[in-house]
Design an enzyme around this catalytic site. Sequence first.
Site, PDB file in Angstrom:
ATOM      1  CG  ASP A   1      -0.293  -0.056   2.560  1.00  0.00           C
ATOM      2  OD1 ASP A   1       0.816  -0.093   2.611  1.00  0.00           O
ATOM      3  OD2 ASP A   1      -1.091  -0.139   3.409  1.00  0.00           O
ATOM      4  CB  SER A   2       4.594   1.669  -0.140  1.00  0.00           C
ATOM      5  OG  SER A   2       4.745   0.605  -0.688  1.00  0.00           O
TER       6      SER A   2
ATOM      7  CG  ASP B   1       0.386  -4.247   1.983  1.00  0.00           C
ATOM      8  OD1 ASP B   1      -0.169  -4.761   2.733  1.00  0.00           O
ATOM      9  OD2 ASP B   1       0.940  -3.441   1.946  1.00  0.00           O
TER      10      ASP B   1
ATOM     11  CE  LYS C   1       2.884  -5.928   3.639  1.00  0.00           C
ATOM     12  NZ  LYS C   1       2.490  -4.750   4.692  1.00  0.00           N
TER      13      LYS C   1
ATOM     14  CD  GLU D   1       0.436  -2.025   7.842  1.00  0.00           C
ATOM     15  OE1 GLU D   1      -0.006  -1.310   8.872  1.00  0.00           O
ATOM     16  OE2 GLU D   1       0.971  -1.533   6.664  1.00  0.00           O
TER      17      GLU D   1
ATOM     18  CD  GLU E   1       8.014  -0.642   7.692  1.00  0.00           C
ATOM     19  OE1 GLU E   1       6.961  -1.496   7.252  1.00  0.00           O
ATOM     20  OE2 GLU E   1       8.205   0.536   7.412  1.00  0.00           O
TER      21      GLU E   1
HETATM   22  O1  KIV Z   1       3.564  -1.026   1.727  1.00  0.00           O
HETATM   23  C1  KIV Z   1       4.482  -1.729   1.731  1.00  0.00           C
HETATM   24  O2  KIV Z   1       5.530  -1.490   0.427  1.00  0.00           O
HETATM   25  C2  KIV Z   1       5.087  -2.595   2.779  1.00  0.00           C
HETATM   26  C3  KIV Z   1       6.622  -2.986   2.840  1.00  0.00           C
HETATM   27  C4  KIV Z   1       7.255  -1.645   2.708  1.00  0.00           C
HETATM   28  C5  KIV Z   1       6.998  -3.660   3.549  1.00  0.00           C
HETATM   29  O3  KIV Z   1       4.479  -2.675   3.650  1.00  0.00           O
END
Ligand code: KIV
Length: 266
Positions: free
Chosen positions: A46-47, A85, A115, A117, A184
């Site tokens: 989600d970055s 994510d 993924k 969190e 992280e």
């Molecule tokens: O959103 C993302 O790119 C991440 C990674 C930095 C682990 O969660």
Amino acid sequence: MASTKRVTVRTFARMKGKRIAVLTAYDYYTARALDRAGVEALLVGDSVNMVYHGEPNTLSADMPLMLAHTRAVARGADRALVIGDMPFLSYQPSARDAVYNAGRFLKEAGAQAIKLEGGTEVARTVRRVVEAGIPVMGHIGLTPQSIHRFGGYQVRGKTAKQADDLRSSAQALEEAGVFSMVIEAVPAELAREVTESLKVPTIGIGAGPHTDGQVMVINDIAGLFEDFQPKFVRRYAELGTRLTEVAQAFVNDVRSGSFPSDQESY
Ligand code: KIV
């Protein structure tokens, strides 16, 4: 030369104690390039909300955005495991929401895993998603969807309480069935201890050299994201600067009349 066989969660299990390379990817052509380079997994993080869409944090990423980017990456990846994510509020309200939205990454976007969190507080949700047949990667330590609770992007696990929370979260996620977990921004020795306490591989980012693998944001290591640079990033290229040079060359050629030439015309 990396094997061309598809990476699966079983590959991850076999790679405990080895070195797993994971990069983020958000589009088709980058996914193709990184897949050819031999990364084990492409994380559609989600970055993307920050490094592609210029938002100040990850909180406004939503399911349509994440599914669209994941679908593009899945089309470009022949070998790497594609991990979607889960965006903020797609899994926190209920386990039912989590199963449904996680399933959409596999069903509609072609991902092979998701993924999400959080630690102890999401363990029951993780179990439900895994029971639905969806592989889950955990994410502990600095979890960017909680920045307002943390009050910023500081290193986690420096106090005894935070370190204990990290240890118990790692155990809870493993018991809930994750196939791997991101750690992280925690001190290297704590990441080592947690890694050694788990059967599943850990993937570090800003967590030192002792995790089973490393993940980086592609825009950071390629020099495409210039707003800020975390201390733990190694920059391999300055593609942002290069792109400006390419555009400048084009502008100059158009203005001088040297583009297009006769050979570049029908
Ligand atoms: O959103 C993302 O790119 C991440 C990674 C930095 C682990 O969660």
